[in-house]
Design an enzyme around this catalytic site. Structure first.
Site, short mmCIF file in Angstrom:
data_model
loop_
_atom_site.label_atom_id
_atom_site.label_comp_id
_atom_site.label_asym_id
_atom_site.label_seq_id
_atom_site.Cartn_x
_atom_site.Cartn_y
_atom_site.Cartn_z
N TRP A 42 1.03 1.87 17.24
CA TRP A 42 -0.12 1.76 16.33
C TRP A 42 -1.12 0.79 16.97
CZ3 TRP A 42 -1.65 -2.82 13.59
CH2 TRP A 42 -2.87 -2.65 12.92
N GLU A 98 0.80 6.30 15.26
CA GLU A 98 0.52 6.09 13.83
C GLU A 98 -0.96 6.17 13.51
OE1 GLU A 98 2.18 2.43 12.45
OE2 GLU A 98 1.54 2.73 10.37
N LYS A 116 -4.28 5.95 10.87
CA LYS A 116 -4.68 5.00 9.82
C LYS A 116 -6.08 5.31 9.30
CE LYS A 116 -4.68 0.15 8.73
NZ LYS A 116 -4.20 -1.19 9.03
N ASP A 172 2.39 6.64 7.69
CA ASP A 172 2.50 5.42 6.88
C ASP A 172 1.86 5.74 5.55
OD1 ASP A 172 1.65 2.93 5.65
OD2 ASP A 172 2.17 1.93 7.51
N HIS A 226 -1.71 4.62 4.53
CA HIS A 226 -2.84 4.85 5.43
C HIS A 226 -3.75 6.02 5.05
CE1 HIS A 226 -1.10 2.41 9.03
NE2 HIS A 226 -1.17 1.72 7.90
N HIS A 282 6.61 5.38 7.68
CA HIS A 282 6.47 3.98 7.31
C HIS A 282 6.30 3.97 5.80
CE1 HIS A 282 5.15 1.77 11.23
NE2 HIS A 282 6.34 2.31 11.31
N ASP A 286 -4.62 -0.23 1.68
CA ASP A 286 -3.40 -0.37 2.48
C ASP A 286 -2.87 -1.79 2.36
OD1 ASP A 286 -1.41 -0.07 4.40
OD2 ASP A 286 -2.77 -0.48 6.05
N ASP A 296 0.11 -2.95 1.67
CA ASP A 296 1.48 -3.22 2.08
C ASP A 296 2.31 -3.96 1.04
OD1 ASP A 296 1.82 -2.13 4.89
OD2 ASP A 296 -0.04 -3.25 5.10
N ASP A 321 7.52 -0.29 5.98
CA ASP A 321 6.41 -1.10 6.51
C ASP A 321 5.64 -1.73 5.37
OD1 ASP A 321 4.57 -2.34 8.06
OD2 ASP A 321 3.44 -0.55 8.58
C1 RNT Z 1 -0.70 -1.27 10.31
C2 RNT Z 1 0.41 -0.34 10.59
C3 RNT Z 1 1.53 -0.88 11.42
C4 RNT Z 1 1.89 -2.29 11.11
C5 RNT Z 1 3.16 -2.77 11.76
C6 RNT Z 1 3.30 -4.25 11.71
O1 RNT Z 1 -1.57 -0.78 9.40
O2 RNT Z 1 0.91 0.15 9.38
O3 RNT Z 1 2.60 -0.02 11.35
O4 RNT Z 1 1.99 -2.52 9.75
O5 RNT Z 1 3.25 -2.26 13.01
ZN ZN Z 2 2.72 1.27 9.44
#
Ligand code: RNT
Ligand code: ZN
Length: 416
Positions: free
Chosen positions: A185, A224, A226, A257, A260, A284, A292, A294, A324
């Site tokens: 990523w 990945e 986003k 993810d 994202h 993820h 996003d 998290d 993640d």
């Molecule tokens: C960031 C991505 C990525 C990170 C990690 C730490 O938006 O989701 O995967 O969160 O690699």
């Molecule tokens: Zn991620």
């Protein structure tokens, strides 16, 4: 909790599910065998051991709950403890910045397999397999553009880093006799308008082509996509469209993810499209709140639907499950355990779906019957099966892990 009543509850649940054609023993067995890759970065707010530089690259942790892991021993202790509260099989997902650098500064274009040898040994001793990530953020050369940077010096620095990471992943895969999943990523993007959207994407594709050209049989690369990063809101080089095209044309694994995408987008619906065109999926599992953010994964509709789509597609063997999220506002290990257990709950729920019956109804055009069964399936005794899974695997049942985590906080993390 009384073991006899938990067993009794499971017996009743098994019968109830069997009546609609679902084998609960089999579902539990699949759940036990499906590895969940624990993200090491939940222990320390994505800081790692390279330097004290803060997090950059469009991601951020918020909160300053005491007890963050500050070094490799603390990260390892916390992962071990979290793992003791989670049933099933686990992998550990490392980022390059978590190398065992022995107190020396090792720049990203200098990293080697030797910096991960102690991790490989530790993983073996703890019955975990390793996954890996290159790290483009939190470095003086991170800037806004890494692999897509028009400056050849910066771009080649990150190409070298990512190539080295693939070799490290290959060594991990070889040592553990199972491919190491290596995620790429990069945060590349632009805060404000850009008139070079195509140019950066051409550069990213060219960099990735160069990086992925080396044949490394013991690892699998995934990339990945986003939507945007903090401070990089106007443009993301590695957008979903970019990586869908890239992965489909190059036959590369796509990392999905769940944080994202647009907040109103149906992420689970992407599974049945991506699976047609990309070789495998890396997940993820996260929880976006408005963006996003998290947040800790929970058992919500989005996550339930994600796993249902994977199971309905018969694609569990083509989906690698990783987590993640990074929450620094509550007990970090608690966050770790809640999110991992929630992911398992969602997968179990998907495995318990009366799919054969639902498909029979659908094939016969019986729309009412299909909807009725989907609705009734929601209140089947899922909890009894989930409890059994934990009981059988010797980890705390239900909320019993709250006390264990509080005790660890008192004895270990609060003293940091
Ligand atoms: C960031 C991505 C990525 C990170 C990690 C730490 O938006 O989701 O995967 O969160 O690699
Ligand atoms: Zn991620």
């Amino acid at each position: 909790m009384n073991e006899t009543s938990l067993r009794k509850a499971y017996e009743i649940a098994r019968e109830r599910y069997a009546a609609i054609g679902v084998d609960t023993d089999k579902a539990v067995e699949i759940l036990e065998k499906t590895p969940i890759s624990l993200h090491c970065w939940q222990t320390d707010d994505v800081i790692g051991f390279e330097s004290a530089a803060g997090l950059s690259g469009g991601i951020q942790t918020t909160g300053n709950y005491p007890g963050r892991a500050r070094n490799i021993d603390e990260v390892r202790a916390d992962v071990r403890f979290a793992k003791s509260l989670i049933a099933g099989s686990h992998r550990l997902n490392l980022h390059e910045i978590y190398g065992d650098f022995g107190g020396k500064f090792v720049d990203r274009d200098q990293v080697e397999v030797k910096h991960f040898e102690s991790w490989m040994q530790w993983a073996r001793e703890n019955g975990m397999k390793l996954d890996f990530n290159s790290t483009s953020f939190g470095h003086p050369k991170s800037g806004d553009l890494s692999l897509s940077n028009p400056d050849p010096a910066i771009r080649s620095f990150w190409i070298e880093h990512t190539k080295r990471c693939r070799r490290i992943a290959d060594a991990m895969g070889k040592a553990q006799g199972d491919p190491c999943m290596m995620n790429i990523w990069v945060h590349d993007g632009s805060k404000d308008l850009t008139v070079e959207r195509l140019r950066y994407r051409e550069l990213l594709a060219a960099s990735l082509d160069e990086i992925l050209a080396e044949n490394l049989p013991h690892m699998k690369s995934c990339v990945e996509a986003k939507l945007f990063g903090i401070g990089l809101e106007s443009y993301t080089v590695g957008s979903m469209d970019f990586f869908e095209g890239y992965c489909a044309s190059r036959k590369v694994i796509y990392t999905l993810d769940t944080g994202h995408y647009e907040p109103t987008e149906n992420v689970s619906d992407k599974v049945a499209s991506l699976l047609l065109f990309v070789p495998e999926l890396m997940l993820h599992v996260s929880r976006p709140v408005r963006w996003d953010s998290d947040h800790v994964t929970i058992m919500n509709d989005q996550t339930l639907d994600l796993f249902k789509e994977i199971v309905r597609a018969g694609a569990l063997h083509r989906a690698h499950i990783g987590l993640d999220y990074f929450d620094a506002s509550i007990n970090r290990i608690g966050a770790y355990v809640i999110g991992t257990r929630a992911t398992q709950k969602c997968l179990l729920s998907a495995l318990l779906e009366p799919l054969a019956k639902l498909r029979e109804y659908e094939d016969a055009g019986k729309g009412f019957q299909r909807l009725a069964l989907l609705e009734e399936a929601k209140t089947l005794p899922f909890g009894a099966v989930y409890d059994w899974f934990n009981l059988k695997n010797g980890v705390p049942v239900g909320e019993a892990y709250i006390d264990s985590i509080c005790q660890y906080e008192q004895e270990v993390t609060s003293k940091r």
